[in-house]
Scaffold this active site. Structure first.
Site, PDB file in Angstrom:
ATOM      1  N   GLY A  79       0.867  -1.273   0.083  1.00 54.82           N
ATOM      2  CA  GLY A  79       0.053  -0.129  -0.103  1.00 54.82           C
ATOM      3  C   GLY A  79       0.578   1.280  -0.022  1.00 54.82           C
ATOM      4  N   CYS A  80       0.386   2.305  -0.380  1.00 56.41           N
ATOM      5  CA  CYS A  80       0.947   3.457  -0.670  1.00 56.41           C
ATOM      6  C   CYS A  80       1.561   4.186   0.881  1.00 56.41           C
ATOM      7  CB  CYS A  80       0.063   4.767  -1.018  1.00 56.41           C
ATOM      8  SG  CYS A  80      -1.549   4.713  -0.498  1.00 56.41           S
ATOM      9  N   TYR A  81       0.541   4.161   1.964  1.00 56.03           N
ATOM     10  CA  TYR A  81       1.096   4.601   3.287  1.00 56.03           C
ATOM     11  C   TYR A  81       2.090   3.661   3.793  1.00 56.03           C
ATOM     12  CZ  TYR A  81      -3.036   7.806   3.898  1.00 56.03           C
ATOM     13  OH  TYR A  81      -4.034   8.733   3.901  1.00 56.03           O
ATOM     14  N   THR A 112       4.417   1.960   2.152  1.00 55.49           N
ATOM     15  CA  THR A 112       5.682   2.177   1.572  1.00 55.49           C
ATOM     16  C   THR A 112       6.334   3.389   2.213  1.00 55.49           C
ATOM     17  OG1 THR A 112       4.907   0.959  -0.443  1.00 55.49           O
ATOM     18  CG2 THR A 112       6.768   2.866  -0.652  1.00 55.49           C
ATOM     19  N   SER A 113       5.581   4.434   2.326  1.00 53.51           N
ATOM     20  CA  SER A 113       6.276   5.536   3.037  1.00 53.51           C
ATOM     21  C   SER A 113       6.536   5.276   4.476  1.00 53.51           C
ATOM     22  CB  SER A 113       5.314   6.770   2.776  1.00 53.51           C
ATOM     23  OG  SER A 113       4.099   6.531   3.923  1.00 53.51           O
TER      24      SER A 113
END
Lengths: 345, 345, 345, 345
Positions: free
Chosen positions: D150-152, D154-155
């Site tokens: 997911g995007c979150y 990953t960060s």
């Protein structure tokens, strides 16, 4: 003096909530009822959470209107729905300010041509007064039914009226290039107004056939009595509120730049809400307020008159102007409840 | 084939950094030197941190240009500074693409009139070729000095050229209403471009006297050979990049809507970067790319032709078009290094 | 009752113009003088064009203050400049509300440590009352000098006070993650606030050493009497106004979610400007208003308390709170002139 | 070498169109088929007009997949729909990279707990490899089924991994405060993402129960082998793309600021897409690219480690990382097709 009693029909859109914002601070009226068919029973503040602590009213079904002895009703309904209401309406009950487009044109035929539907109350079209106070103040005072102007038409007509009035320009060759914030498209989510699509974007829409075209044209004509023809092109600015309109027209006689500026100043000298400005206006300088800022200039090289005007589409372009009309209809001082400073930055 | 050697003069503005973005991915050229007088000695990526890991070059003083055997130099300098460089330049050393406005007009007199300063290299004005490949491709191929078009002129001229070319419209009555993102105002902070002032705002500026007016006029004239007169009004969109231009003009003969659409399709049929579109284009659909999207329509009612066109002002309106010109000058395939998908959403 | 006489010192920044917006609508005070050294002689509306037609005053030099028999002066000056004014000030002349950070900390030493300069009026630091009415109302009433809280501290302290007050959380392990619109950085253009840099961007800044850290810490301590330690991280939201603050802390004893919500409701029950909300608040629902919306929740899984609070940084975070303090100092009803609906959408 | 054959299932969302953007420029693969059940038969460019002239493919129904001899299929489907596909899938046919959340957690029970539905292919959950190349590169190379992060997550995971790996922080007290652009909410219009609601706004959502919480936790644990507990709070930034994540954690042993910075540099030294930066990163400096910028610092005063990291949620947070995974699975150079400069300004 007892307060005048007001009803708001259809208060879940942006126009409705903006009416509430203005009317709860108005010293001489009280909101008796706010209706919504789809949200009846819910509190107004649950639909519009920014009003928590300020508005403590429940939304009611339309039929409850008759339980109140109202002086005036604002219709914040979609086009096509307003006229159903008006058809059933008894003018002896209360006066009406309709914020939809249903009573702004000259005839049922014109309505059908641009709105693509039959008008259900054609006999009332000519009863309705176009609610642009700066131009039609006297008629508004005594109106039973006011057709509150569209947002684009307000910005365009106020900018062009001084040119039309005095026969300064050719009325048949007017180009109107408008730019509006997205709240003008309404409170309901649509694919074209999905945030990631609009952010960082800019586009034109409604080319050649936007419904505000005949509204601008017909009402300028009413004002000037000469046949008028406008080409109107709206664009979408990726911001929430505000309209900036640029117009281009051709002088009908010899003029100069100084004359034009002075003419505008004198034309709008007594108008509280019109600010004639020396420089092209900033949209943000009218945000949240009922002002319309107008700049005019003349290009000798190409022999064209250019105007740039700004309004907040939800205030002077909708709810604010409606309150201004109400003030006239009730004989109040016209700016009562509307002396609001623009919110900038 | 050895790569062609490129220099970039003045790479700390937006145009300069956009040139770097495009040229580092170009297969047939190598950037030999990037100059900046004020930041010489610093790394390019320290000034433009988004290039960290991609560009590992130091900024050098201008005088170091001569240490490299360059084939072509891009001038990403302010107006008025470019011409100083060009005056001293020896065309035997390298070819030049100037991204400033210094060589885009027809004469030193016109330059002085609109730019309010003397031209220091008037004899080179007529040597310079206006770098709009879609219209002046053959002249560009052999040019020693290319005047890369301004951002507004690119969007306006490409939209109007098919109308001008064929004598379809009256060339003396053209209204151009343009809207630009803020990067067009340059990389240097100014009070008018302070974030809180621009956010939520919209405004017109440069009324009647914007310098791109004569640039549009002169170069349309070059293309049509008929005297042309345009009124140009720029506006500021509160976004970072992109220009949308709406034009209004009057047919010189009888036309119809279908004919116009077909004429545009055929006119630009072989142009990779021009996309004639059936609906008014979205600015965001060209973001980051070298495309120019154009829509044309005709309003029978008012007898007007309307065009809407979009570009990314930093790409097709500046650096991308400069690379397109370079490709022509070097005999490369014209779209080399420029086949970039728009970034949307 | 004759109106109280007010002066505004330094009215060209955002805080100053926002004070004017609020005070011109206040029924019980009159603005007698607005000063600006750099713009003295110019009209206030020429610097802040959105006030055209609403404010017709000239900016005056500071020395003119003595020509008016003022009751209270607002200092809308930069940090470090306010204390120079206060040092020279005679408390018999008028009361002062200072909107800078000069009198918000506990000691001259702490000031020097975080502001990197000597304090010039250290003897007045303890005289000054921290102007957060919800927590320090009684002291404010009688204060001669009020230190109006910073924007971030207002949002953080109001969110944390109920937790601190009752010893609910460990006061030494508080994490504060704040996000602010760009008007918080002031009205003066800087490279970091150049529109194209901020648009579409988001970033953290001032890590570990932002000056609002000791302000939050010291004033929470004043309220709780226990040593408090906060880690504060501000971020820049690409919008004009508003602050949203998220805090994370650890319970000092067993709690549950329902208890927390009820505690907040009862804690702020009588506070007009605090709205405890059931869902995480929207920044836009306080825009332009003096509200502070607060949501609290407790995560059993990780044993953490989370709060989310929102204010308009220029209103409750600056000018609005200053007017609220003024109302207290003058014995007015606290919300006089501040019953403003948020502007949404 | 013949190109590897790729299918994209569900290409009408933002993730799907971003995959197309990246894959059409990839030198070693060819897109054979793009499916959409709802839009089958329409051209891909009619749904995504910015691809006009670049992509000339029709959308096909899912069943057509079998007509192509594919090497790999990207699933750009909603959560819950992907697992239906995977359940029917024969691993001998092609490898799969699933961009949904269906195979990112540790067990069917955990899936049910956070996604509120039964998992239909529980036996494949442990087969799936979490596709974060910087941490799990070797497993990805040989995976038949990759669960693209997911995007979150990953960060957050990339920012925390160096702290977790070396036992630098307490793994049970991690606070993650994330902020995302609106494209993370998908391409379909919803009331909460209606432009006028989001513009000028900022808000937190999904407090305590966002589905990315267990994804971050489980995969950090996989990496560190120690029990990990995170509190995750997402916020909505009013921009189109990008995620910035701030984390707060407590050292498990004595550390200093210099050590931390050096440790991050050495940890990510060979990672092309990770840029460890000395200052808090700007979201816009990764826009459109596959970079993840990370800043780390240590606050002695409060004994906390703070990280700030940025990615483009549609690239490193979705499609870009998926292509990076594909490159590993095919044995290509890992950055092939992903050397894209960020688009700034």
């Amino acid at each position: 003096m007892p307060k005048h009693k007001i009803g708001i029909v259809g208060a879940t859109g942006y126009t409705g909530s903006e009416l509430v914002r203005l009317l709860i601070d108005h010293p001489d009226v009280s909101i008796e009822i706010i209706t919504s068919e789809s949200k009846a029973g819910q509190s107004f503040a649950s639909i519009n959470p920014h009003f928590k602590g300020r508005v403590d009213m429940k939304l009611e079904p339309l039929k409850n209107l008759e339980d109140h002895d109202l002086d005036l009703v604002f219709l914040a309904l979609p086009h096509g729905v307003s006229m159903d209401f008006v058809r059933e309406w008894n003018p002896d009950d209360f006066r009406v300010i309709d914020l939809s487009g249903d009573f702004r044109l000259g005839s049922a035929e014109e309505y059908t041509q641009w709105y693509k539907k039959e008008h259900v109350a054609p006999e009332l079209i000519n009863e309705a007064v176009f609610g642009l106070p700066e131009l039609f103040r006297d008629r508004i005072r005594n109106a039973q039914l006011v057709a509150n102007p569209g947002c684009y038409p307000t910005s365009a007509i106020l900018a062009l009226a001084p040119l039309i009035k005095d026969g300064i320009i050719e009325p048949g060759q007017i180009m109107i290039d408008s730019k509006s914030g997205v709240s003008g498209a309404g409170a309901k989510a649509k694919q074209q107004t999905h945030f990631p699509e609009v952010f960082g974007n800019f586009s034109a829409y409604g080319l050649l056939n936007h419904r505000h075209t005949p509204e601008i044209q017909y009402n300028l004509e009413q004002y000037s009595t000469k046949p008028t023809e406008v080409l109107f092109t709206p664009h979408l600015i990726p911001i929430d509120r505000g309209i900036l309109t640029t117009t281009y027209s051709t002088p009908a006689r010899e003029i100069d730049k100084n004359y034009l500026g002075e003419w505008y100043y004198s034309f709008y000298e007594k108008e509280y809400f019109i600010r004639v400005v020396d420089h092209p206006p900033n949209l943000k300088h009218v945000r949240g307020s009922n002002y319309c800022d107008i700049h005019v200039t003349y290009d000798e090289r190409t022999n064209k008159v250019v105007t740039v005007s700004t309004i907040d589409n939800l205030v002077k372009g909708a709810a604010g102007q409606a309150v201004q009309n109400m003030n006239l209809m009730f004989g109040f001082i016209e700016r009562t409840g509307l002396e609001i400073s623009p919110l900038s930055p």
